[in-house]
Write a protein that holds these residues in place. Sequence first.
Motif, PDB file in Angstrom:
ATOM      1  N   PRO A  55       0.600  -1.396   0.227  1.00  0.00           N
ATOM      2  CA  PRO A  55      -0.256  -0.249  -0.060  1.00  0.00           C
ATOM      3  C   PRO A  55       0.583   1.394  -0.248  1.00  0.00           C
ATOM      4  CG  PRO A  55      -0.878  -1.581   1.506  1.00  0.00           C
ATOM      5  CD  PRO A  55       0.107  -1.838   1.477  1.00  0.00           C
ATOM      6  N   ASP A  56       1.770   0.809   0.712  1.00  0.00           N
ATOM      7  CA  ASP A  56       3.600   2.197   0.889  1.00  0.00           C
ATOM      8  C   ASP A  56       3.476   2.233  -0.652  1.00  0.00           C
ATOM      9  OD1 ASP A  56       1.936   2.679   3.382  1.00  0.00           O
ATOM     10  OD2 ASP A  56       3.777   2.146   4.376  1.00  0.00           O
ATOM     11  N   GLN A  57       3.800   2.341  -1.462  1.00  0.00           N
ATOM     12  CA  GLN A  57       4.733   1.896  -2.563  1.00  0.00           C
ATOM     13  C   GLN A  57       3.642   2.023  -3.609  1.00  0.00           C
ATOM     14  OE1 GLN A  57       5.600  -1.904  -3.145  1.00  0.00           O
ATOM     15  NE2 GLN A  57       8.268  -1.344  -3.391  1.00  0.00           N
ATOM     16  N   ILE A  58       1.929   1.955  -3.364  1.00  0.00           N
ATOM     17  CA  ILE A  58       0.929   2.425  -4.354  1.00  0.00           C
ATOM     18  C   ILE A  58       1.126   4.091  -4.201  1.00  0.00           C
ATOM     19  CG2 ILE A  58      -1.428   2.164  -4.698  1.00  0.00           C
ATOM     20  CD1 ILE A  58      -0.176  -0.507  -5.620  1.00  0.00           C
ATOM     21  N   ALA A  59       0.740   4.184  -2.994  1.00  0.00           N
ATOM     22  CA  ALA A  59       0.872   5.493  -2.619  1.00  0.00           C
ATOM     23  C   ALA A  59       1.924   6.141  -2.993  1.00  0.00           C
ATOM     24  CB  ALA A  59       0.313   5.941  -0.877  1.00  0.00           C
ATOM     25  N   SER A  60       2.537   5.508  -2.658  1.00  0.00           N
ATOM     26  CA  SER A  60       3.857   6.990  -3.619  1.00  0.00           C
ATOM     27  C   SER A  60       4.144   6.565  -4.836  1.00  0.00           C
ATOM     28  CB  SER A  60       5.430   6.101  -3.044  1.00  0.00           C
ATOM     29  OG  SER A  60       5.953   4.650  -3.940  1.00  0.00           O
ATOM     30  N   ILE A  61       3.159   6.332  -6.082  1.00  0.00           N
ATOM     31  CA  ILE A  61       3.388   5.850  -7.471  1.00  0.00           C
ATOM     32  C   ILE A  61       2.863   7.429  -7.293  1.00  0.00           C
ATOM     33  CG2 ILE A  61       2.379   4.990  -9.789  1.00  0.00           C
ATOM     34  CD1 ILE A  61       3.370   2.081  -7.860  1.00  0.00           C
ATOM     35  N   ASP A  62       3.603   8.269  -8.264  1.00  0.00           N
ATOM     36  CA  ASP A  62       3.808   9.832  -9.053  1.00  0.00           C
ATOM     37  C   ASP A  62       4.091   9.679 -10.336  1.00  0.00           C
ATOM     38  OD1 ASP A  62       3.299  12.254  -9.204  1.00  0.00           O
ATOM     39  OD2 ASP A  62       5.355  13.136  -8.693  1.00  0.00           O
ATOM     40  N   SER A  63       3.036   9.122 -11.183  1.00  0.00           N
ATOM     41  CA  SER A  63       3.166   9.160 -12.623  1.00  0.00           C
ATOM     42  C   SER A  63       1.116   9.022 -13.175  1.00  0.00           C
ATOM     43  CB  SER A  63       4.542   7.630 -13.257  1.00  0.00           C
ATOM     44  OG  SER A  63       4.666   7.722 -14.472  1.00  0.00           O
ATOM     45  N   TYR A  85      -7.161  -6.284  -4.116  1.00  0.00           N
ATOM     46  CA  TYR A  85      -6.239  -6.259  -4.267  1.00  0.00           C
ATOM     47  C   TYR A  85      -5.531  -5.234  -5.086  1.00  0.00           C
ATOM     48  CZ  TYR A  85      -2.657  -9.094  -6.383  1.00  0.00           C
ATOM     49  OH  TYR A  85      -1.862  -9.329  -7.693  1.00  0.00           O
ATOM     50  N   GLN A  86      -4.915  -4.617  -4.838  1.00  0.00           N
ATOM     51  CA  GLN A  86      -3.986  -3.581  -5.986  1.00  0.00           C
ATOM     52  C   GLN A  86      -3.372  -3.614  -7.047  1.00  0.00           C
ATOM     53  OE1 GLN A  86      -3.168  -0.327  -2.595  1.00  0.00           O
ATOM     54  NE2 GLN A  86      -4.996   0.895  -3.951  1.00  0.00           N
ATOM     55  N   VAL A  87      -3.261  -3.767  -8.172  1.00  0.00           N
ATOM     56  CA  VAL A  87      -2.427  -4.059  -8.834  1.00  0.00           C
ATOM     57  C   VAL A  87      -2.381  -2.957  -9.993  1.00  0.00           C
ATOM     58  CG1 VAL A  87      -2.048  -5.074 -11.164  1.00  0.00           C
ATOM     59  CG2 VAL A  87      -3.765  -6.384  -9.213  1.00  0.00           C
ATOM     60  N   ALA A  88      -0.777  -2.432 -10.240  1.00  0.00           N
ATOM     61  CA  ALA A  88      -0.074  -1.552 -10.465  1.00  0.00           C
ATOM     62  C   ALA A  88       0.262  -1.751 -12.082  1.00  0.00           C
ATOM     63  CB  ALA A  88       0.651  -0.715 -10.189  1.00  0.00           C
ATOM     64  N   MET A  89       0.136  -0.778 -13.521  1.00  0.00           N
ATOM     65  CA  MET A  89       0.158  -1.409 -14.428  1.00  0.00           C
ATOM     66  C   MET A  89      -0.077  -0.277 -15.133  1.00  0.00           C
ATOM     67  SD  MET A  89      -3.737  -2.175 -15.418  1.00  0.00           S
ATOM     68  CE  MET A  89      -4.319  -3.401 -14.358  1.00  0.00           C
ATOM     69  N   ASP A  90       0.838  -0.223 -16.581  1.00  0.00           N
ATOM     70  CA  ASP A  90       1.291   0.684 -17.276  1.00  0.00           C
ATOM     71  C   ASP A  90       0.056   1.390 -18.291  1.00  0.00           C
ATOM     72  OD1 ASP A  90       0.923   1.835 -20.539  1.00  0.00           O
ATOM     73  OD2 ASP A  90       3.293   1.435 -20.028  1.00  0.00           O
ATOM     74  N   ASP A  91       0.042   2.791 -17.940  1.00  0.00           N
ATOM     75  CA  ASP A  91      -1.616   2.993 -18.291  1.00  0.00           C
ATOM     76  C   ASP A  91      -2.382   3.329 -19.497  1.00  0.00           C
ATOM     77  OD1 ASP A  91      -3.873   5.478 -17.415  1.00  0.00           O
ATOM     78  OD2 ASP A  91      -3.270   6.366 -19.262  1.00  0.00           O
ATOM     79  N   ASP A  92      -1.437   1.968 -20.609  1.00  0.00           N
ATOM     80  CA  ASP A  92      -1.456   1.268 -21.807  1.00  0.00           C
ATOM     81  C   ASP A  92      -2.461   0.191 -21.990  1.00  0.00           C
ATOM     82  OD1 ASP A  92      -1.053   3.763 -23.413  1.00  0.00           O
ATOM     83  OD2 ASP A  92       0.724   2.942 -23.448  1.00  0.00           O
ATOM     84  N   VAL A  93      -1.923  -0.485 -20.641  1.00  0.00           N
ATOM     85  CA  VAL A  93      -3.481  -1.565 -20.287  1.00  0.00           C
ATOM     86  C   VAL A  93      -4.316  -1.772 -19.970  1.00  0.00           C
ATOM     87  CG1 VAL A  93      -2.714  -4.207 -18.793  1.00  0.00           C
ATOM     88  CG2 VAL A  93      -0.422  -2.535 -19.901  1.00  0.00           C
ATOM     89  N   THR A  94      -5.397  -2.478 -21.005  1.00  0.00           N
ATOM     90  CA  THR A  94      -6.863  -2.361 -20.589  1.00  0.00           C
ATOM     91  C   THR A  94      -6.909  -4.090 -20.445  1.00  0.00           C
ATOM     92  OG1 THR A  94      -6.857  -2.882 -23.099  1.00  0.00           O
ATOM     93  CG2 THR A  94      -6.843   0.028 -21.753  1.00  0.00           C
ATOM     94  N   GLY A  95      -7.954  -4.386 -20.421  1.00  0.00           N
ATOM     95  CA  GLY A  95      -9.025  -5.534 -20.333  1.00  0.00           C
ATOM     96  C   GLY A  95      -7.935  -6.296 -19.245  1.00  0.00           C
ATOM     97  N   TYR A  96      -7.658  -6.220 -18.408  1.00  0.00           N
ATOM     98  CA  TYR A  96      -6.760  -7.212 -17.614  1.00  0.00           C
ATOM     99  C   TYR A  96      -7.974  -7.864 -16.424  1.00  0.00           C
ATOM    100  CZ  TYR A  96      -4.982  -9.080 -13.476  1.00  0.00           C
ATOM    101  OH  TYR A  96      -4.291  -9.720 -11.938  1.00  0.00           O
ATOM    102  N   VAL A  97      -8.047  -8.562 -16.137  1.00  0.00           N
ATOM    103  CA  VAL A  97      -9.699  -9.304 -15.471  1.00  0.00           C
ATOM    104  C   VAL A  97      -9.095  -9.716 -14.444  1.00  0.00           C
ATOM    105  CG1 VAL A  97     -11.468 -10.483 -15.244  1.00  0.00           C
ATOM    106  CG2 VAL A  97     -10.970  -9.574 -17.497  1.00  0.00           C
ATOM    107  N   ASN A  98      -8.875  -9.389 -12.857  1.00  0.00           N
ATOM    108  CA  ASN A  98      -8.724  -9.906 -11.524  1.00  0.00           C
ATOM    109  C   ASN A  98      -9.596 -10.426 -10.705  1.00  0.00           C
ATOM    110  OD1 ASN A  98      -5.311  -9.947 -10.100  1.00  0.00           O
ATOM    111  ND2 ASN A  98      -7.477 -10.260  -9.105  1.00  0.00           N
TER     112      ASN A  98
END
Length: 529
Positions: free
Chosen positions: A263-271, A501-514
């Motif tokens: 969660p801390d890493q998710i919060a630190s993403i600045d892009s 569950y949080q997944v970080a991904m490139d903004d160009d990625v679509t359609g991932y199902v979890n």
Amino acid sequence: MKHLKSTLLASVLALPLAAPAALAETPEGVLVVAQNIDDIVALDPAQAYEFTSGELVTNLYDRLVQYDAEDTTVLAPGLATDWQADDAAKTITFTLRDGATFASGNPVTTEDVLYSFGRVIKLNLTPAFILAQLGWTPENVDQMVTAEGNTVKVTYDGDFSSAFVLNVLASRPASIVDSALVQEHEVDGDMGNAWLNENSAGSGPFTLDRYAPAQMVRMGANENYFNGAPEVDSVIIRHVAEAATQQLLLEQGDVDMARNLTPDQIASIDSEEIKVETFPQAAVHFLSFNQKTESLTPPAVWEAARYLVDYEGMTNSIIKGQMDVHQAFWPKGFPGSYDETPFTYDPEKAKAILDEAGVETPITVSMDVINAAPFTDMAQSLQASFADAGINFEILPGTGSQVITKYRERSHEAMLLYWGPDFMDPHSNAKAFAYNSDNSDGSYAATTTWRNAWAVPEALNKKTMAALSEADPEARLDMYRELQKSVQDSSPIVIMFQAAYQVAMDDDVTGYVNGATSDFVYYRLVDKD
């Protein structure tokens, strides 16, 4: 991401994992995932029982019926296009899909279905119990599953509905394998088990191109998949144990997705080039009271406890992004879930409930908890909020095995833990939270009810078994909702949260199902713009 483009797939695999690499971009048509995959023990669907294994099996194999990427809440046709259930005769007859083929090119036949089901029962490896619930044994499975023409008749032995059977047959061990290919690789009577733990023999949207334990998995698109070829040509899952390294690789563009960020890493993403998607998961988290502890037996204590959990306080701080408020035993997002959350933190109401019932306070009780974040933080929150009404927790941290051993022995007082279903049917959790027909010490049951020594009222036991055998699918789901409401209203098990569950991904990625379990992770709809 706008980075220098590398056209060599080898460069993706060769990048160092612990040091910064040159800016890159993953190859076109290839989804590159950073994930800790060292939990894999087996890939054979007759043996696979780990989280990552479940994800791979789902993408490599099909079942007769299955919960698919397009809607993980709907039981859809898989290798069977339709089925006819006869609850009275305890049979379901499936019609196989015309033209379906395995990745090898072999046609999917009824013989493959018979072989696959029989193989699971005869090998009798870890997940075999799921199919064995249907009354199948090595001695009778060949009579319980039979074929005629392009139909397969499944017979089951038990007082349960065909809806339950369908959910069993949509589970991981019911995956259909290419019998001809598997038998070619049988060694010393292992029914191809060793070979299938390094290769695939399915009809799913992907094939297993390469598996290197604790290093990587590469899956290639099955262009002949009956439901349409995947959008990407291949998926590469790189074993990256350190979450910090996963974040670094994602931010540099060396991977498209990071699956294990904190969660801390998710919060630190600045892009602006990285997005985070949150997916509800099947595990429900609860606080339970052992009914062998006299001070915890009054129902007023159970009721008051529901108003002493600081639900919002925790989800807005220590478990933010990891859990959501959920107060019923069947997870949200699964058919039959009960999503009402009537309880909020209200210590004054809790004290009034205890006073009216004549419960003497203070009550001192030990609480076992796994000695890891966020569980210890949650325990401290509960300790503080319960003290407001005179219930004082003494926190006993331990390893996961220590805590679970005490739970199974019924030697705890209070327990902070979680529970997840074995397969997608509400009975999987109803049996755990709403059923206990024999509360004696010598009658061990892998349920929260028995482990907390709660002698479930006979009326609730009967309702649980009635729901299991109800033939009408919608009526059955309504019965499970009523069961959840009953347990929510009065039970020594206080269900508080559902995992997220949080997944970080490139903004160009679509359609991932979890989906809510590892069996519901799908890559076939993923696209990279």
